[in-house]
Design a protein around this motif. Sequence first.
Motif, PDB file in Angstrom:
ATOM      1  N   SER A  75       0.832  -1.203   0.000  1.00 21.27           N
ATOM      2  CA  SER A  75       0.000   0.000   0.000  1.00 21.27           C
ATOM      3  C   SER A  75       0.867   1.252   0.000  1.00 21.27           C
ATOM      4  CB  SER A  75      -0.908   0.012   1.234  1.00 21.27           C
ATOM      5  OG  SER A  75      -1.676  -1.158   1.310  1.00 21.27           O
ATOM      6  N   GLN A  76       1.938   1.224   0.771  1.00 21.10           N
ATOM      7  CA  GLN A  76       2.855   2.354   0.832  1.00 21.10           C
ATOM      8  C   GLN A  76       3.546   2.571  -0.513  1.00 21.10           C
ATOM      9  OE1 GLN A  76       5.820   3.480   4.334  1.00 21.10           O
ATOM     10  NE2 GLN A  76       6.726   1.945   3.031  1.00 21.10           N
ATOM     11  N   PHE A  94      -0.656   4.688   1.569  1.00 20.85           N
ATOM     12  CA  PHE A  94      -0.481   4.557   3.014  1.00 20.85           C
ATOM     13  C   PHE A  94       0.639   5.501   3.445  1.00 20.85           C
ATOM     14  CE2 PHE A  94       0.356   2.562   7.109  1.00 20.85           C
ATOM     15  CZ  PHE A  94      -0.918   2.122   7.482  1.00 20.85           C
ATOM     16  N   PRO A  95       0.481   6.162   4.603  1.00 15.20           N
ATOM     17  CA  PRO A  95       1.560   7.043   5.086  1.00 15.20           C
ATOM     18  C   PRO A  95       2.879   6.293   5.219  1.00 15.20           C
ATOM     19  CG  PRO A  95      -0.443   7.365   6.370  1.00 15.20           C
ATOM     20  CD  PRO A  95      -0.693   6.173   5.487  1.00 15.20           C
ATOM     21  N   ILE A 101      -7.987   6.979   6.147  1.00 14.17           N
ATOM     22  CA  ILE A 101      -6.571   7.379   6.162  1.00 14.17           C
ATOM     23  C   ILE A 101      -5.922   7.139   4.801  1.00 14.17           C
ATOM     24  CG2 ILE A 101      -4.297   6.732   7.076  1.00 14.17           C
ATOM     25  CD1 ILE A 101      -5.577   6.343   9.772  1.00 14.17           C
ATOM     26  N   MET A 102      -6.126   5.951   4.247  1.00 14.81           N
ATOM     27  CA  MET A 102      -5.476   5.585   2.993  1.00 14.81           C
ATOM     28  C   MET A 102      -5.990   6.427   1.830  1.00 14.81           C
ATOM     29  SD  MET A 102      -5.489   1.479   3.675  1.00 14.81           S
ATOM     30  CE  MET A 102      -4.492   0.895   2.322  1.00 14.81           C
ATOM     31  N   PHE A 103      -7.305   6.678   1.793  1.00 16.57           N
ATOM     32  CA  PHE A 103      -7.854   7.446   0.683  1.00 16.57           C
ATOM     33  C   PHE A 103      -7.441   8.912   0.778  1.00 16.57           C
ATOM     34  CE2 PHE A 103     -11.157   9.687  -1.715  1.00 16.57           C
ATOM     35  CZ  PHE A 103     -11.068   8.998  -2.918  1.00 16.57           C
ATOM     36  N   VAL A 104      -7.426   9.476   1.993  1.00 17.38           N
ATOM     37  CA  VAL A 104      -6.983  10.867   2.159  1.00 17.38           C
ATOM     38  C   VAL A 104      -5.535  11.018   1.732  1.00 17.38           C
ATOM     39  CG1 VAL A 104      -6.394  12.582   3.930  1.00 17.38           C
ATOM     40  CG2 VAL A 104      -8.650  11.540   3.927  1.00 17.38           C
ATOM     41  N   TRP A 105      -4.693  10.067   2.131  1.00 24.88           N
ATOM     42  CA  TRP A 105      -3.272  10.134   1.758  1.00 24.88           C
ATOM     43  C   TRP A 105      -3.116  10.036   0.234  1.00 24.88           C
ATOM     44  CZ3 TRP A 105       0.964  11.268   4.609  1.00 24.88           C
ATOM     45  CH2 TRP A 105       2.210  11.039   4.016  1.00 24.88           C
ATOM     46  N   PHE A 145      -1.851  16.278   9.342  1.00 27.84           N
ATOM     47  CA  PHE A 145      -1.588  15.549  10.583  1.00 27.84           C
ATOM     48  C   PHE A 145      -0.810  14.272  10.302  1.00 27.84           C
ATOM     49  CE2 PHE A 145      -2.803  12.195  13.568  1.00 27.84           C
ATOM     50  CZ  PHE A 145      -2.434  12.768  14.777  1.00 27.84           C
ATOM     51  N   LEU A 146      -1.233  13.524   9.268  1.00 27.46           N
ATOM     52  CA  LEU A 146      -0.520  12.292   8.913  1.00 27.46           C
ATOM     53  C   LEU A 146       0.903  12.591   8.470  1.00 27.46           C
ATOM     54  CD1 LEU A 146      -3.349  10.468   6.900  1.00 27.46           C
ATOM     55  CD2 LEU A 146      -2.493   9.849   9.163  1.00 27.46           C
ATOM     56  N   ARG A 147       1.073  13.652   7.671  1.00 28.52           N
ATOM     57  CA  ARG A 147       2.408  13.980   7.164  1.00 28.52           C
ATOM     58  C   ARG A 147       3.367  14.337   8.293  1.00 28.52           C
ATOM     59  NH1 ARG A 147       4.952  18.422   6.494  1.00 28.52           N
ATOM     60  NH2 ARG A 147       3.120  19.650   7.037  1.00 28.52           N
ATOM     61  N   LYS A 148       2.851  15.066   9.299  1.00 30.34           N
ATOM     62  CA  LYS A 148       3.717  15.476  10.406  1.00 30.34           C
ATOM     63  C   LYS A 148       4.068  14.314  11.325  1.00 30.34           C
ATOM     64  CE  LYS A 148       1.965  20.222  10.567  1.00 30.34           C
ATOM     65  NZ  LYS A 148       1.108  21.185  11.297  1.00 30.34           N
ATOM     66  N   ASN A 149       3.211  13.309  11.377  1.00 31.87           N
ATOM     67  CA  ASN A 149       3.403  12.215  12.339  1.00 31.87           C
ATOM     68  C   ASN A 149       3.903  10.923  11.705  1.00 31.87           C
ATOM     69  OD1 ASN A 149       2.262  13.132  15.149  1.00 31.87           O
ATOM     70  ND2 ASN A 149       0.874  13.978  13.614  1.00 31.87           N
ATOM     71  N   CYS A 150       4.114  10.919  10.399  1.00 32.10           N
ATOM     72  CA  CYS A 150       4.737   9.745   9.772  1.00 32.10           C
ATOM     73  C   CYS A 150       6.163  10.100   9.384  1.00 32.10           C
ATOM     74  CB  CYS A 150       3.931   9.283   8.554  1.00 32.10           C
ATOM     75  SG  CYS A 150       4.066  10.369   7.124  1.00 32.10           S
ATOM     76  N   ARG A 151       6.880   9.146   8.874  1.00 32.36           N
ATOM     77  CA  ARG A 151       8.283   9.366   8.518  1.00 32.36           C
ATOM     78  C   ARG A 151       8.385  10.248   7.277  1.00 32.36           C
ATOM     79  NH1 ARG A 151      11.846   5.863  11.192  1.00 32.36           N
ATOM     80  NH2 ARG A 151      10.721   4.489  12.595  1.00 32.36           N
ATOM     81  N   GLY A 152       9.347  11.161   7.307  1.00 30.13           N
ATOM     82  CA  GLY A 152       9.559  12.049   6.168  1.00 30.13           C
ATOM     83  C   GLY A 152      10.261  11.340   5.032  1.00 30.13           C
TER      84      GLY A 152
END
Length: 780
Positions: free
Chosen positions: A368-369, A374-375, A489-493, A752-759
């Motif tokens: 998915s990633q 997926f974030p 989450i997955m669709f927003v990302w 929110f997801l971008r700030k809390n997942c790995r860059g």
Amino acid sequence: MDLEYGKCWANSKKDSWRTTLLLAYQSLGVVYGDLSISPLYVYKSTFAEDIHHSETNEEIFGVLSFIFWTLTLVPLFKYVFIVLRADDNGEGGTFALYSSICRNAKVSLLPNRQVADESLSTYKLEQSPERKNNSKVKMLLEKYKFLHTALLILVLLGTCMVIGDGLLTPAISVFSAVSGLELSMSKDHHQYAVIPITCFILVCLFALQHYGTHRVGFFFAPIVLLWLICISALGVYNIYHWNPQVYQALSPYYMLKFFRKTKKQGWMSLGGILLCITGSEAMFADLGHFSYAAIQIAFTFLVYPALILGYMGQAAYLSKHHQMDDNISYYVSVPESLRWPVLAIAILASVVGSQAIISGTFSIINQSQSLGCFPRVKVVHTSDKIHGQIYIPEINWILMILCIAVTIGFRDIKHMGNASGLAVMAVMLVTTCLTSLVIILCWHKPPIVALFFLLFFGSIELLYFSASLVKFREGAWLPILLALFLVTIMFVWHYASIKKYEYDLHNKVSLEWLLALGPTLGMCRVPGIGLVFTDLTSGIPANFSRFVTNLPAFHRILVFVCVKSVPVPFVPPAERYLLGRVGPASLRSYRCIVRYGYRDVHQDVDSFESDLVQRLADFIHFDWCRPGSSGTGGEHMAASDRSSGEHRLAVIGNFEVDEIMQQESVSLGFQTVESIGDIIEMSSPKERRVRFMVDDNDEPENSPDMQMRHELEDLLAAQQSGTAFILGHSHVKAKQGSSVFKRLAINFGYNFLRKNCRGPDVVLKVPPASLLEVGMVYVV
């Protein structure tokens, strides 16, 4: 010579069969762990409340008939004989079906696809491009974009249900195995012992995940094999000792009698019966680790008969023990002298089954990633030799906490079974829908064949699904809630990633702008290699223009790098790099497109950097030395190249590649600003390995050989000076006037997801000392 050839062929055939049988044995521990432990909880979950075991035995025989025909129709007929053939270059699972559909019909939402990708050897189509398939289903799917979105949501829903199964299976498996202690302990001691022991085993199971399956995988197959022998031997004993006539219950007539007597309660009890096929999806999902023949042999000749004998043995015992209405568990049919050994084997088998589904959850999240759904999370490859053995720390600990919470919260097999059953049937329904599309789009069968497949298997699964859905308040709410949360989450990302790509596409700058950057503007070139990462496959990204606007300098060697996913499971290393020039050769500017499949292992930064420099050297040599060329980036740039701002792209791998083919790059579903001409260039194997050192020759300064030498020397000097990684640090916000849902999804959800997942710098393993981040605000 002929005799030798015949002997060689015979040995090869013998080795092939030996390998297949070895794979079939190994598949027991990976594929069938979850399916083989279902006898522990099927009867107990079925007879929990809805129906009761009576003197007539109509209920127990009806349940046995349902179990037999469900195991025969779904895992055996549907999966083993049909779905396993819908593989994607030997890979299985939800994303394998989706990628096969996307390659045969233009339904993908991935924005950076190119026709160049179709030249990959793994981009396998079922028919030649000349023979177009103009089925009405294909034209309908390609015409309406909302169908593309609906298809993606269906795939994401199936993916989320697999993740839900990864949460529920360890809980119900280990809890069912440990609950065998109830026959050896008092009720007071039992209720205080089972939950802590189950939680302790679950904590140990998840804590050992970082070691990787390959370290303990050697023990998996023997445990499952021992368990299958155990349940089949006990089944034969119970049939012979208690009721040899139990085989009569295999007749479908008993299903009719079952419904006639139990009516609505019988339909509701189907939510427990369907647990007998829990883990069937693993046969398809884990296809890439084994082979079609190995999985078929293992299930048909060992797993299937062992399960049938096990269920028949339980039914035979229960048909003579009607007083055990409140305690219909697997262990009551085990002779008392064997209960402790069987309990130990059952706990080990439940751990193996849980391990398999946890590994499958890691795998599908990684896929998915890779496809931008997926974030970003950390993916650790636990084995250098076995491809696909991965560990995701964040997901592992989240699963462990949720698993323990489910065990403590539900505390009984009935609620866990309702939740697990709904997740299992949802995944199977998604597989049935996608396989019916594969039958039309990839196998080119008449739509009536796909419709028959969909109606036959879909109606069976819908019957079970409806029985599970009715238990919404009794546990089935959990996978639905989890799936809604994960799909959101997955669709927003995915949606925000596409909008970012659209923004980049419409705000890229032209080649003329780059060519105009010169000393007169105060621009200088500094030593080293600058790797500018972008999602674009053409043009100059906006983040680079912002970089040079604020810092009027860029590196002597400039490479625009696009790391993209292709809808194939693997991209051969020799076909991974697409290289070309951006501007004339004197600019020392290049484009590199690095292509990965959804199951590929991404390289670490050290090997990527050295690999890229070597491929650039190969490309420079190839570009100057090909017939009729004095450097595509030289002063003889074609008019078409000038208008598009792009030069030819060449596939540069470990070996020289084939002849020139003219193709166009496309961006499916988006209006591109400029038309892009990609030429995939390959040449047949010839002398190879470009070296940086070129022999001194008395050549004129403007000769192609000398220009190639200077370019290679510049590349070597830049490599010795160091490499800088230029990445965009993005903030995304919705446009003024956007809908409330879009503002919530972009401004709050995605950020929110971008700030809390790995860059991206962590995912690409960029050394902090070499990182240059360029701030960008995306208004989408």
